[in-house]
Design an enzyme around this catalytic site. Structure first.
Site, short mmCIF file in Angstrom:
data_model
loop_
_atom_site.label_atom_id
_atom_site.label_comp_id
_atom_site.label_asym_id
_atom_site.label_seq_id
_atom_site.Cartn_x
_atom_site.Cartn_y
_atom_site.Cartn_z
N HIS A 1 3.74 6.40 -7.07
CA HIS A 1 2.90 7.69 -7.56
C HIS A 1 3.66 8.89 -7.63
O HIS A 1 3.64 9.76 -8.66
CB HIS A 1 1.59 8.07 -6.49
CG HIS A 1 0.52 8.58 -7.09
ND1 HIS A 1 -0.67 8.99 -6.45
CD2 HIS A 1 0.49 9.25 -8.55
CE1 HIS A 1 -1.41 9.91 -7.39
NE2 HIS A 1 -0.76 10.25 -8.30
N HIS B 1 0.93 -1.15 -0.11
CA HIS B 1 0.07 -0.06 -0.18
C HIS B 1 0.95 1.32 -0.04
O HIS B 1 0.73 2.22 -1.07
CB HIS B 1 -0.90 -0.10 1.17
CG HIS B 1 -1.75 1.19 1.30
ND1 HIS B 1 -3.13 1.31 0.97
CD2 HIS B 1 -1.50 2.29 1.72
CE1 HIS B 1 -3.58 2.24 1.06
NE2 HIS B 1 -2.64 3.08 1.77
N GLU B 2 1.80 1.27 0.86
CA GLU B 2 2.72 2.62 1.06
C GLU B 2 3.51 2.64 0.01
O GLU B 2 3.82 3.77 -0.62
CB GLU B 2 3.56 2.57 2.32
CG GLU B 2 2.79 2.54 3.51
CD GLU B 2 1.79 3.75 3.87
OE1 GLU B 2 2.06 5.05 3.22
OE2 GLU B 2 0.51 3.72 4.37
N HIS C 1 2.00 4.67 -2.97
CA HIS C 1 1.99 6.13 -2.80
C HIS C 1 3.51 6.50 -3.29
O HIS C 1 3.64 7.30 -3.95
CB HIS C 1 2.12 6.51 -1.33
CG HIS C 1 0.66 6.63 -0.86
ND1 HIS C 1 -0.55 7.09 -1.14
CD2 HIS C 1 0.09 5.92 0.54
CE1 HIS C 1 -1.65 6.90 -0.57
NE2 HIS C 1 -1.16 6.31 0.54
#
Length: 700
Positions: A489, A482-483, A486
């Site tokens: 991105h 999940h992290e 980020h």
């Protein structure tokens, strides 16, 4: 050592657990780097380059030096923005101004919470306050705003701007307007006073929402004392103990931790009142309307329609979930079988474990940290042509010796940026998984080069032991993916302007890339590439992955309904003021949007710290999950390693940061414009059982 030479540096020392088993467990360089214990280095003769390579930050006093330099540059850029002819140069000056302040403030924001040295934390805190004060003044600088308005009010000038430049100019102007720049002097001063008051109230509420409650030891049965923290003649309760198998422990924790503080209730209600007043002052119906401008949802009415429709479509499933929990509670506690709010997390976990045998310790040996990092490297290489390369940090560059540094390198574009991995638990480090932007990417007109993004990923993983590397539970592994969503991105965006780089986009879009990574983390075609036993090299069995995926659907409707309740509460609090207390609103919404009974003399809203950072935007988690689900099912479920689809995903959704309307990015990826009904159906369909999995389980 030059940056490119460092890229060639691979950590050559392999994990101490692979020397005698190299034939079955050999890691790639990035896997070895994360499975090896950190080696204490001698830095006596090395020059201290400062935190993140910022030379001033070789000591705490350097924050003041960096702050003064940033503020001097700010004065120059303000003059430039106000005096240059309206056009692209104006927007460039604004972005340079934003970048100069953010490079110091963002770094300080991270250091004040993560650095182990109190002197660094204190210096960073002072910098945050100083830069914050300057930003507040800039947001009410009439001349600065006028230069933007002159630009945007001239149709001929606007016609010459490319779409990204025009959007960034409009976003800067929006920042001015929500600060009340367009008001007369008297009202503008009132808006500034409300801003200042809200800063104090936000801080007070955040501190209060995380402060433990105490109760006299004599008030709790003695045999339960060991479950809580002792504080002299008091028991201190700093959480809900939601996973405790003891009914009474969960109930006591719930009642005491959520016992209302009169001061904090006053603080919250004053905070909500000030937010409404400020929103009205600058021309919005409510704080919710102000907060949702520019998001995918656009307004509170759309959000409430989404939450109500989702509630309606889940109602039968939610009732069945609560019925299952009630049956389980009766089975475990025949004399106390009423289902209460403190039972939900524990009983849903019991039901999952009973049905699918997903004990984390069965999975962890296959999920060493190095294996997971190797899996991420393989995934990014196949989807985007990107590699994670372990690089040795210079003296003074990192704040703890166990922080790893990764260079992110594209096969054609070269170095994209840096990720610092602060993964391990240490005293005084926040126990939360999060992503920090240290420096945003942007094209530097002044140097003719791209400013590379720098981010930190912060987790709180256990340290390796003498006998094993760091082993992750499935939940830890998903959080890592999940992290990293980020982080990528931030890395894969190549925005012209720093103001809209990477995750600097609408809140209800920002979580899409990270949630999408959770789907990759639970797909066997991805997992099978890296999940293998750290001792034997045996792969994680496919049946175990299938059980894990199906287990998430157990009580999934009730879990989603709880999130809906929180999101609705957030919307109501940030709508028009009501003639009733925040607790009365909570009681009413809990009945309508959750179903389990309200417990007298509790105030859950006082622990709802998301009201500060996610005010009126808590729904974003649900909407982002719906978008991620649609992208996964339409674009990746057939082949999660499809390079063409990975490139399309980067091109349509990751590359733009906040420089493009969020719904246009979703539309570009899905090749159609989704409706609220589509989003709801995506979330509901997530709960449908996988028929093949049930056949496999029944035959085994």
């Amino acid at each position: 050592m030059s940056a490119w030479k460092k890229l060639l540096y691979f950590v050559t020392h392999s994990s101490p657990w692979t020397h005698f088993r190299r034939n079955v467990t050999t890691w790639s360089p990035v896997g070895a780097a994360f499975n090896a214990k950190p080696h204490r280095r001698l830095e006596l003769f090395e020059k201290n380059v400062g935190l993140f390579g910022v030379s001033e930050l070789s000591c705490p006093a350097g924050f003041q030096v960096a702050t003064k330099a940033a503020l001097r540059n700010t004065e120059f850029l303000v003059d430039k923005a106000c005096s240059c002819p309206p056009g692209v140069e104006t927007v460039e000056a604004f972005d340079q101004l934003s970048d100069g302040l953010c490079k110091v403030a963002d770094l300080a924001d991270f250091v004040k919470v993560a650095h182990p040295d109190p002197a660094f934390r204190e210096a960073a805190e002072k910098t945050c306050i100083e830069i914050g004060t300057v930003v507040e003044k800039l947001n009410t600088n009439v001349e600065l705003c006028k230069s933007l308005k002159t630009l945007l009010e001239n149709p001929d000038t606007v016609a010459q701007l490319d779409p990204d430049t025009r959007r960034v100019a409009e976003l800067f102007l929006f920042d001015f307007e929500i600060s009340g720049i367009h008001l007369d002097d008297k009202l503008r001063k009132e808006a500034v006073a409300l801003h200042v008051k809200l800063l104090d109230l936000n801080s007070e509420f955040l501190v209060g929402s995380n402060t433990p409650n105490r109760i006299a030891r004599s008030a709790i049965p003695e045999h339960l004392h060991p479950h809580f923290e002792n504080d002299g003649s008091f028991i201190q309760i700093g959480g809900l103990h939601a996973d405790s198998p003891h009914d009474l422990v969960r109930e006591i924790a719930y009642r005491i931790y959520l016992y209302p503080s009169a001061d904090l209730i006053t603080c919250l209600e004053e905070l909500l009142k000030c937010r409404f007043q400020l929103a009205k002052l600058v021309g919005y119906q409510s704080y919710g309307h102000r907060a949702l401008k520019g998001t995918m949802a656009k307004n509170p009415e759309t959000v409430m329609s989404f939450l109500q429709l989702l509630t309606d479509k889940l109602s039968d499933r939610t009732a069945k979930d609560f019925k299952m929990m009630k049956y389980m509670k009766k089975k475990l506690s025949p004399r106390n079988s009423e289902l209460m709010p403190w039972d939900h997390p524990f009983l849903s976990g019991v039901l999952r474990a009973e049905r699918y045998n997903i004990e984390p310790s069965l999975y962890s040996p296959y999920l060493s940290l190095g294996a997971c990092m190797e899996g991420l490297n393989n995934l990014f290489s196949q989807l985007y042509g990107v590699s994670l390369m372990s690089e040795y940090p210079s003296a003074g560059e990192v704040w703890s010796e166990d922080v790893r540094k990764l260079a992110v390198v594209h096969e054609r574009e070269g170095l994209l940026g840096y990720i610092y991995c602060d993964f391990f638990h240490r005293p005084d480090k926040p126990h939360q998984d999060c992503h920090f932007t240290i420096r945003g990417g942007r094209w530097c007109q002044e140097t003719g080069q791209y400013q590379l993004p720098v981010v930190v990923l912060m987790l709180s993983l256990p340290h390796p032991t003498k006998s094993a590397p760091t082993l992750l539970t499935p939940g830890m592994m998903e959080n890592l993916f999940h992290e990293m969503g980020h982080a990528m991105h931030s890395m894969l965006g190549r925005t012209h302007y720093q103001h809209v780089t990477g995750t600097r986009c609408a809140t209800d879009f920002a979580e899409v890339p990270s949630i999408l990574m959770e789907y990759f983390a639970t797909d066997y075609r991805v997992i099978s590439q890296f999940a293998r036993h750290y001792e034997t090299g045996q792969p994680l069995p496919e049946s175990m992955v299938a059980r894990l995926c199906e287990s998430k659907k157990v009580c999934g409707a009730a879990d989603t309904q709880l999130q809906i309740f929180y999101a609705v509460l957030d919307q109501i609090y940030h709508g028009k003021p009501q003639d009733r207390s925040t607790t009365e609103i909570l009681k009413d919404m809990q009945q309508k949007f959750y179903g389990l009974p309200y417990t007298p003399n509790t105030a859950w809203q006082l622990r709802f710290s998301h009201l500060i950072g996610y005010g009126a935007k808590y729904y974003s988690y649900l909407l982002s999950r719906a978008v991620a689900s649609m992208v996964w099912r339409q674009c990746f479920v057939q082949d999660p390693l499809n390079r063409n689809m990975g490139e399309r995903y980067r091109r349509e959704m990751l590359a733009h940061g906040g420089a493009k309307e969020p719904m246009l990015m979703v539309e570009g990826m899905l090749q159609r414009r989704p409706t609220i009904e589509d989003f709801v159906d995506a979330l509901v369909s997530e709960l449908n059982p996988n028929f093949e999995t049930f056949i496999m389980d029944s035959e085994s």
